[in-house]
Scaffold this active site. Sequence first.
Site, PDB file in Angstrom:
ATOM      1  N   CYS A 181      85.785  77.052 120.177  1.00 14.13           N
ATOM      2  CA  CYS A 181      85.898  75.958 121.058  1.00 14.13           C
ATOM      3  C   CYS A 181      84.923  75.046 120.329  1.00 14.13           C
ATOM      4  O   CYS A 181      85.213  73.899 120.335  1.00 14.13           O
ATOM      5  CB  CYS A 181      85.635  76.461 122.325  1.00 14.13           C
ATOM      6  SG  CYS A 181      83.950  76.466 122.729  1.00 14.13           S
ATOM      7  N   ARG A 206      73.916  75.096  90.779  1.00 13.85           N
ATOM      8  CA  ARG A 206      73.121  76.164  91.421  1.00 13.85           C
ATOM      9  C   ARG A 206      71.884  75.683  91.625  1.00 13.85           C
ATOM     10  O   ARG A 206      71.085  75.875  92.646  1.00 13.85           O
ATOM     11  CB  ARG A 206      73.236  77.383  90.737  1.00 13.85           C
ATOM     12  CG  ARG A 206      74.849  77.873  90.980  1.00 13.85           C
ATOM     13  CD  ARG A 206      75.610  77.803  92.123  1.00 13.85           C
ATOM     14  NE  ARG A 206      76.712  78.330  92.237  1.00 13.85           N
ATOM     15  CZ  ARG A 206      78.039  77.942  92.136  1.00 13.85           C
ATOM     16  NH1 ARG A 206      77.817  76.311  91.724  1.00 13.85           N
ATOM     17  NH2 ARG A 206      79.230  78.391  92.045  1.00 13.85           N
ATOM     18  N   ALA A 216      74.475  85.812  86.435  1.00 11.65           N
ATOM     19  CA  ALA A 216      73.267  85.529  85.783  1.00 11.65           C
ATOM     20  C   ALA A 216      72.379  86.735  85.880  1.00 11.65           C
ATOM     21  O   ALA A 216      71.632  87.145  84.771  1.00 11.65           O
ATOM     22  CB  ALA A 216      72.502  84.350  87.012  1.00 11.65           C
TER      23      ALA A 216
END
Length: 1004
Positions: free
Chosen positions: A590, A36, A451
Amino acid sequence: MLFISPTEFTEEHLDTPSPLPTMADSMDIDDSLYSRQRYVLGDSAMQQMAQSAVFLSGMGALGVEIAKNIVLAGVKAVTFHDCKRCEVWDLGTNFFIREEDVHSQKKRVEAVHSRVAELNPYVQVSVATDVLDENTDLSFLKRYQCVVLTGTKLSLQKRIDYFCHSQQPPIKFIGCDVFGICSRVFCDFGEAFEVSDPTGEEPKELFIQNISQGNPGVVTCMDSRTHGLQTGQSVCFKEISGMSELNGTTHQVTVLSPYSFAIGDTSSFQPYAHAGIFRLVKMPKIFTFETMEQQLSDPRLLTPDFSKPEAPLQLHTIMLALDAFLEQYARLPNIGCLQDAELLLKFTEEISRTLKNKVCINQELVRSVSRCARGCLSPLAAAVGGIASQEVLKALTGKFSPLQQWVEAHCFNVDFGVCRGDRYDALRACIGESLCLKLHKFQVFMVGCGAIGCEMLKNMALMGVGLSRCSGELVQFLECYLLFLDITTAAAASLEINPELQIDAHLNKVCPATEDMYSDAFFSRLNLVVTALDNVEARRYVDSRSVSNQKALLDSGTMGTKGHTEIIVPYLTESYNSHRDPPEEEIPFCTLKSFPAVIEHTIQWARDKFESAFSHKPSIYNMFWQSHSSAQEVLQVRIILHTMEGSFQVIKLLSRRPTQWNHCLALARLKFDKYFKKKALQLLHSFPLDTRLKDGSLFWQSPKRPPSPIEFDLDDPLHPFDTCARLKLLTSTLRKITKCVYLYQHIETDETVKKPDQLKMTVSSEEERQAISQLQEAINSSFVTPERLRMTPLFFEKDDDSNGHIDFIASASALRAHMYAIEAADRLQTKRIAGKIIPAIATSTAAVAGLVSLELIKVAGGYGFELFKNCFFNLAIPVMVLTETAPVKRTQIRDDISFSIWDRWTIFGHEDFTLSDFMNAVKEEYGIEPTMVVHGVKMLYVPVMPGHNKRLKLTMHRLIKPSAGRKYVDLTVSFAPEVDGDEDLPSPPLRYYFSRESESGETA
């Protein structure tokens, strides 16, 4: 204490296991430890840290916070310096000191050393216990790149800073202190400190709509996208058709509007045709610093609270007065001593006259600081430690803008308490005995223990939030609930910090499905809810439960160096759900399927392919065969019904399922051609390169990119790697074989079209007959066995590098990017985007948890609205903004009747209580008669609905039909508008109790 001569300063290496080789030795970064953080700092900065050494003096509350953060960050080496021995006081401020350390009178640095070293085996940790004073030879500091001082006299700080500043290159110096309720951080990185990346923000690539020919040339962004540039910044260009002279060049910009900017003379260039991308070019920036001696009288101060612009200079003056007090009396002011407070006020007035800028002395603040200067608020130390630690990382890496040069802050004016000789004396000195006891009795429900949650637990353990004993007397067990997969480890660690803490660790999700467990009765026992979550949906749910039960909520979060805190207090503030962030912009179907323009599109396409092939289809396959007894039964039913509805895809999976490894290999190889060759050929067949739209413009122009078919090439390492990655996952799931036949398919170009449901796709009669024939053939050939009616779905897991999930997505994304001439992402970036990883770093986590814990104290103390502060910070810039919480809004029903989100009306009924009785009770209690009553989605009473007037005589029990044991229900009522034609008037939630006795034993 050993006397050290002016020429000596020694470093001790205690008996601990030898550390692993540092990152600098191999230049490899351990992704399992730093995954991280890499997204915050980048690999270059990480490797610079891994070659740097830090000297940190002072192992008090602030020093140990900094030690934790920089060791977790991954510096090469750090030396901890401290001369003091462990005291009872330290148990409430230093989370690495234990009771046995106090009893054995161990040196603080020795007690802390081994526990900090365990945090990161890559960091070499050593200790020094020699005296550091005016006589010490400072030449030993030359081996360090950064020096950090905590709890050091100002005169010594100035001496060491001057030494560091005068070196070539300069040694980066950081001085920081926490005195009771106030704190400061000072930075000096030399006269010319170069920063490679001042902001840390990832440069955006934006498409160009037009570039004018002229002096200056004006660049306009496509689709009115804001460019976010500032005058003086530089951009580079690529993929421009027509004005190709700009490709690969860099130009300084002058901002004209949020959507356009000028780049200089383009009058001699070819006319702009179409396409093109520009990207911000990050330029290095030089920062200059003065020494501490120079800065004392004319400081450059960060202003956290813009409503109090005078506060930083006031605090600067007060803290210099504390330094002067300490120099003269060799101690800080005594706790609660009025005489010392007046002395400190005198020092403050004298120092204010030496400052370049005039400061208005806040006498009450001076006296408050004096009363508790000897104390220590561990949450304040955590917040300041996070800020100071980030400055250490900036000093070592040149990443992000450094603090220039002071940040000084205080939390609140507080009471003080007399020391009692226990672990809470440092806290008691700042907030007083009464508030200390309230914290001990507080019941906190913490949701999430990642954390931030673990940092919150540490802070609560140091403060004694939720104790089993209080003041020596046994009290009701007061519990701190926490929820996360790894909470047992976090709970055990918290008990090591404070064995008196009472923790009940749960492994359940907090969601509608668990409301029988986390009921209103459960919430009624709480004083506070704390969220440490990483997603908005969970936050919104917990917030709704807190509001409905009138409980305060402390929310926080981080993203890299950014952090925020939000304080939600019943009847005072708005709630988390009171504001809505704009929804994330979804990628049109799309675009993903046929017209990717940026790397995020190709990565999401690869992630979708993973989910479809290895998770969704195997799961549907298993569900189908679990609900059908045999393949023969399915065949008979399908023949009778002449339809394959609901089973077509499953039978295709069964009949084409590979049975051998070489079949899987062949399928993986065929998939390469399907996705990276035949799909491109099909798209170019449908839309040749010269295709034009009705207005005459080219179909293939920015942001649409024409694909280029890829021929499989064994010499290109990416091609066999992709095949092997797919093969690995195929063999794990044993999924179907798809015949790779080139068929014309409809190509969707409408950006509003959603992705179709694969289970509801139209199937032709010929395909149905083929599927029935394939199933018949499979049954006749004894292909269908119980083992072949099961698959193993793979659920995406980004953090296990051995499972091949990221390998597949990275290779498939890179190939698709190559097919569309998009710059490919490396594996690390692909992992972040595909896994939707939130960058994180210990510094901002510590800072945000410290700030939240300070607000927890205010909630426990019942502070007024004006003292609660929300906070947003970005340690990279650095900026910190404290703001008042949003005051709760009231909705007016009538002139004399209003409500807020925190209000709840209550009506008590009985067994024979009718709907008419209910409506009369509402009118009698609250002065207004309901015109509509709704329970959930069921309309109990709407006058215009046929037959609803007859319901007035029915009992509430009969209308609602509560389940056994249900004591109450929450109803929605509305009232007739005062003016005909207006909308009905709303009301707060109305809780109806089936009997008055129900209130004492609430069950939702």
